[in-house]
Motif scaffolding. Structure first.
Motif, PDB file in Angstrom:
ATOM      1  N   GLY A  12       0.792  -1.142   0.140  1.00 16.22           N
ATOM      2  CA  GLY A  12       0.157   0.100  -0.015  1.00 16.22           C
ATOM      3  C   GLY A  12       0.775   1.302   0.002  1.00 16.22           C
ATOM      4  O   GLY A  12       1.855   1.379  -0.750  1.00 16.22           O
ATOM      5  N   ARG A  55      -1.954  -2.068  -4.208  1.00 17.17           N
ATOM      6  CA  ARG A  55      -3.268  -1.857  -4.276  1.00 17.17           C
ATOM      7  C   ARG A  55      -3.695  -0.381  -4.889  1.00 17.17           C
ATOM      8  O   ARG A  55      -4.592  -0.181  -5.259  1.00 17.17           O
ATOM      9  CB  ARG A  55      -4.149  -2.095  -2.819  1.00 17.17           C
ATOM     10  N   PRO A  64      -8.175   4.933  -1.764  1.00 19.18           N
ATOM     11  CA  PRO A  64      -8.724   3.568  -0.950  1.00 19.18           C
ATOM     12  C   PRO A  64     -10.257   3.396  -1.528  1.00 19.18           C
ATOM     13  O   PRO A  64     -10.459   2.187  -1.718  1.00 19.18           O
ATOM     14  CB  PRO A  64      -8.635   4.345   0.371  1.00 19.18           C
ATOM     15  N   THR A  88      -0.672  -2.255   5.697  1.00 15.77           N
ATOM     16  CA  THR A  88      -1.504  -1.162   5.758  1.00 15.77           C
ATOM     17  C   THR A  88      -0.721  -0.190   6.750  1.00 15.77           C
ATOM     18  O   THR A  88      -0.114  -0.425   7.816  1.00 15.77           O
ATOM     19  CB  THR A  88      -2.644  -1.380   6.193  1.00 15.77           C
ATOM     20  N   VAL A  90      -1.614   2.964   9.276  1.00  9.79           N
ATOM     21  CA  VAL A  90      -2.761   3.282  10.027  1.00  9.79           C
ATOM     22  C   VAL A  90      -2.482   4.441  11.046  1.00  9.79           C
ATOM     23  O   VAL A  90      -1.270   4.930  11.195  1.00  9.79           O
ATOM     24  CB  VAL A  90      -3.229   2.072  10.826  1.00  9.79           C
ATOM     25  N   TYR A 161      -9.262  -2.829  14.254  1.00  6.74           N
ATOM     26  CA  TYR A 161      -9.028  -2.158  12.887  1.00  6.74           C
ATOM     27  C   TYR A 161     -10.227  -1.475  12.314  1.00  6.74           C
ATOM     28  O   TYR A 161     -11.280  -2.024  11.920  1.00  6.74           O
ATOM     29  CB  TYR A 161      -8.295  -2.644  11.792  1.00  6.74           C
ATOM     30  N   VAL A 163     -12.043   0.662   9.722  1.00  6.27           N
ATOM     31  CA  VAL A 163     -11.873   0.875   8.302  1.00  6.27           C
ATOM     32  C   VAL A 163     -12.871   2.147   7.754  1.00  6.27           C
ATOM     33  O   VAL A 163     -14.183   2.031   7.954  1.00  6.27           O
ATOM     34  CB  VAL A 163     -12.189  -0.035   7.394  1.00  6.27           C
ATOM     35  N   GLY A 187      -7.699   2.886   9.430  1.00 12.92           N
ATOM     36  CA  GLY A 187      -6.998   2.835   8.227  1.00 12.92           C
ATOM     37  C   GLY A 187      -8.202   2.729   7.157  1.00 12.92           C
ATOM     38  O   GLY A 187      -9.374   2.974   7.402  1.00 12.92           O
ATOM     39  N   THR A 189      -8.138   0.599   4.046  1.00 16.99           N
ATOM     40  CA  THR A 189      -8.164  -0.420   3.223  1.00 16.99           C
ATOM     41  C   THR A 189      -8.333  -1.901   3.464  1.00 16.99           C
ATOM     42  O   THR A 189      -8.560  -2.669   2.672  1.00 16.99           O
ATOM     43  CB  THR A 189      -6.940  -0.287   2.460  1.00 16.99           C
ATOM     44  N   ALA A 190      -8.587  -2.171   4.974  1.00  9.85           N
ATOM     45  CA  ALA A 190      -8.775  -3.424   5.095  1.00  9.85           C
ATOM     46  C   ALA A 190     -10.145  -4.104   4.653  1.00  9.85           C
ATOM     47  O   ALA A 190     -10.198  -5.398   4.525  1.00  9.85           O
ATOM     48  CB  ALA A 190      -8.870  -3.686   6.769  1.00  9.85           C
ATOM     49  N   THR A 206      -2.996  -9.105   8.506  1.00  8.83           N
ATOM     50  CA  THR A 206      -2.618  -7.763   8.156  1.00  8.83           C
ATOM     51  C   THR A 206      -1.419  -7.304   9.011  1.00  8.83           C
ATOM     52  O   THR A 206      -1.699  -7.708  10.133  1.00  8.83           O
ATOM     53  CB  THR A 206      -3.849  -6.804   8.426  1.00  8.83           C
ATOM     54  N   SER A 208       0.238  -3.843  10.159  1.00 11.06           N
ATOM     55  CA  SER A 208      -0.189  -2.386  10.032  1.00 11.06           C
ATOM     56  C   SER A 208       1.136  -1.752  10.896  1.00 11.06           C
ATOM     57  O   SER A 208       1.771  -2.362  11.851  1.00 11.06           O
ATOM     58  CB  SER A 208      -1.348  -1.939  10.724  1.00 11.06           C
TER      59      SER A 208
END
Ligand code: HPA
Length: 256
Positions: A12, A55, A64, A88, A90, A161, A163, A187, A189-190, A206, A208
């Motif tokens: 990312g 991504r 995103p 990611t 965050v 997390y 999102v 964040g 994008t998860a 993930t 982060s």
């Protein structure tokens, strides 16, 4: 040791490329769901077959909310990927989630909207509901934790997390609400990435890196919270890149 493992790494803002990946092929792959974010690079890390893509695309031009998660994850399935590590950057909400902390989250709250988020929308077959109680694969998350230990990183597990839709960061009131909801990090994008991985039966975890205090969490939180510095975020992202690569390398050894 697991058999027939093919690992995908989703880069990312962090991990725009992987130096230790010895490239075998680079493919542009079409899907019934449109264009994926980037070319998919297949190669080897420490003897393990690995697929990498970013991504946000090669020049970080896909925001995103505009990422075609549905196409990206479909390509990974076509390439026979079994395990996915999503990287990611965050923001930190709760006290332990300070900048430059590594986090292996174990829960998600999804605040996104309007994103294509399921393969179960073609109306030509019975809808398959998935269990999503634990959105991340525990065994793969544990391997990330072992890899973080090996690098003597400062890290947290057991983190929720949250999102958000992005691309703007959040207001102070939104972060306060997320904290009341139980979010530890924020964040963009998860999701729906993690849900697509589950629908396609690929193991997903993930890694982060906290690159800023979330809105209202820096400075004196009660009287004079600081605003978020994008330069500081960029600086922390570039500081985190080398360690991210090392962690990936260690995880590859653990999965071989
Ligand atoms: N909010 C949302 N996404 C983020 C942040 C943030 O503060 N920092 C890095 N990604």
């Amino acid at each position: 040791m697991e058999k027939n493992v093919k690992l995908a790494i989703i880069g990312g803002s962090l991990l725009k490329e992987i130096d230790s990946l010895s490239m075998i092929s680079e493919e542009r792959i079409r899907t019934p769901f449109g264009q994926p974010s980037d070319n998919f690079v297949t190669g080897e890390i420490n003897g393990l077959e690995v697929v990498y893509f970013n991504r946000h695309g090669v020049s970080h031009h896909i925001a995103p909310h505009q990422i075609n998660y549905k196409a990206n994850m479909f390509v990974l399935k076509i390439l026979d990927v079994t395990h996915i590590i999503a990287i990611t950057a965050v923001g930190g909400i709760t006290e332990k989630m300070s900048p430059m902390k590594w986090v292996v989250p174990d829960q998600i709250i999804d605040y996104t909207h309007g994103r294509m988020h399921t393969y179960n929308d073609s109306n030509d077959k019975e809808v398959q509901h998935i269990d999503f109680s634990y959105p991340f694969d525990e065994a793969l998350s544990n391997k990330l934790v072992t890899a973080l230990e090996e690098e003597s990183c400062d890290y947290e597990t057991s983190a929720t997390y949250g999102v958000t839709q992005g691309p703007r960061l959040e207001t102070i009131a939104e972060i306060r609400r997320m904290e009341r909801d139980g979010c530890d990090i924020v964040g963009m994008t998860a999701m729906p990435e993690a849900a697509f991985a589950r629908e396609l039966e690929m193991k997903y975890a993930t890694l982060s890196l906290v690159v800023n205090w979330a809105a209202g969490k820096a400075g004196d939180k009660d009287t004079e919270p600081e605003i978020i510095s994008m330069d500081e975020i960029k600086q922390r992202i570039s500081e985190g890149n080398r360690t991210t690569e090392k962690i990936i390398y260690n995880v590859a050894s653990l999965l071989k």
